[in-house]
Motif scaffolding. Structure first.
Motif, short mmCIF file in Angstrom:
data_model
loop_
_atom_site.label_atom_id
_atom_site.label_comp_id
_atom_site.label_asym_id
_atom_site.label_seq_id
_atom_site.Cartn_x
_atom_site.Cartn_y
_atom_site.Cartn_z
N HIS A 64 37.18 45.20 32.71
CA HIS A 64 37.47 44.01 33.11
C HIS A 64 36.57 43.75 34.66
CE1 HIS A 64 39.47 40.69 35.21
NE2 HIS A 64 39.67 41.32 36.14
N LEU A 67 37.64 39.29 39.08
CA LEU A 67 37.25 38.08 39.73
C LEU A 67 37.10 37.73 41.13
CD1 LEU A 67 40.63 36.77 37.45
CD2 LEU A 67 38.37 36.66 36.78
N ARG A 79 30.02 36.22 35.67
CA ARG A 79 30.80 37.29 36.06
C ARG A 79 30.41 38.09 37.01
NH1 ARG A 79 30.97 40.57 30.43
NH2 ARG A 79 28.73 41.49 30.61
N HIS A 93 44.96 42.90 30.35
CA HIS A 93 43.63 41.93 30.55
C HIS A 93 43.84 40.78 30.26
CE1 HIS A 93 39.09 42.00 29.76
NE2 HIS A 93 39.23 41.64 30.75
N VAL A 94 44.11 40.39 28.97
CA VAL A 94 44.04 39.15 28.32
C VAL A 94 45.43 38.65 27.60
CG1 VAL A 94 41.91 38.82 28.25
CG2 VAL A 94 42.96 39.80 26.18
N HIS A 100 44.02 37.87 33.33
CA HIS A 100 43.28 36.40 32.85
C HIS A 100 44.42 35.11 32.66
CE1 HIS A 100 39.29 37.46 33.02
NE2 HIS A 100 39.63 38.54 32.43
N ARG A 101 45.54 35.57 32.12
CA ARG A 101 46.62 34.59 31.99
C ARG A 101 47.22 34.13 33.28
NH1 ARG A 101 49.15 34.59 26.45
NH2 ARG A 101 47.04 34.51 25.02
N GLY A 103 45.84 34.18 36.40
CA GLY A 103 45.07 33.31 36.92
C GLY A 103 44.85 33.57 38.24
N GLU A 105 43.98 37.06 40.64
CA GLU A 105 43.83 38.57 40.41
C GLU A 105 44.65 39.12 41.73
OE1 GLU A 105 40.26 40.51 38.99
OE2 GLU A 105 40.01 40.38 41.05
#
Length: 137
Positions: A64, A67, A79, A93-94, A100-101, A103, A105
């Motif tokens: 990852h 962010l 990135r 992770h996703v 990422h879900r 939003g 970090e």
């Protein structure tokens, strides 16, 4: 149909080797290069998820890119560089419980570990302890 020039261009005699070449072919704006290290990226992806102690891990581990990086820049749909990597399983992770879900970090790591800086501190440690570490200008 366009014809290609048959005869080679004559050299102008100007040495362009010391000039920065813009990325993406855009003239007038040179973006700083993004540091990449394939060996470090593969090494991080081969580790256990950095949140494995929570017992929620599910799926393969991937690197990852932070962010909010500890070093370098991110933004403009770019990135962060490969010094800002963490090993996260698919779930963290996703997946539904992933960064990422979520939003945010910092809020994600505060919720999971109690420390909003957890990701940046760990990514810096992984990079500095990496067998593939190299000095980056």
């Amino acid at each position: 149909m366009l014809q290609r020039r048959q005869q080679p261009r004559q050299p102008s005699g100007i040495d362009y080797s010391a000039l920065a070449i813009p990325k993406g072919g855009k003239v007038g704006r040179v973006k700083p290069g993004r540091y990449e290290n394939d060996k470090h990226r593969k090494d991080v992806a081969g580790m256990l998820c950095c949140l494995w102690q929570l017992g929620e891990c599910n799926g393969p581990v991937a690197g990852h890119h932070l962010l909010i990086p500890w070093v370098g820049i991110r933004g403009g749909k770019r990135r962060s560089d490969d010094r800002n990597l963490l090993p996260l399983c698919h779930h963290h992770h996703v997946g539904d419980g992933g960064v990422h879900r979520h939003g945010n970090e910092e809020a994600f790591f505060r919720e999971k570990t109690g420390h909003p800086e957890y990701g940046r501190v760990l990514a810096e440690k992984l990079w500095k302890d990496s067998p593939f570490w190299e000095p980056v200008p």
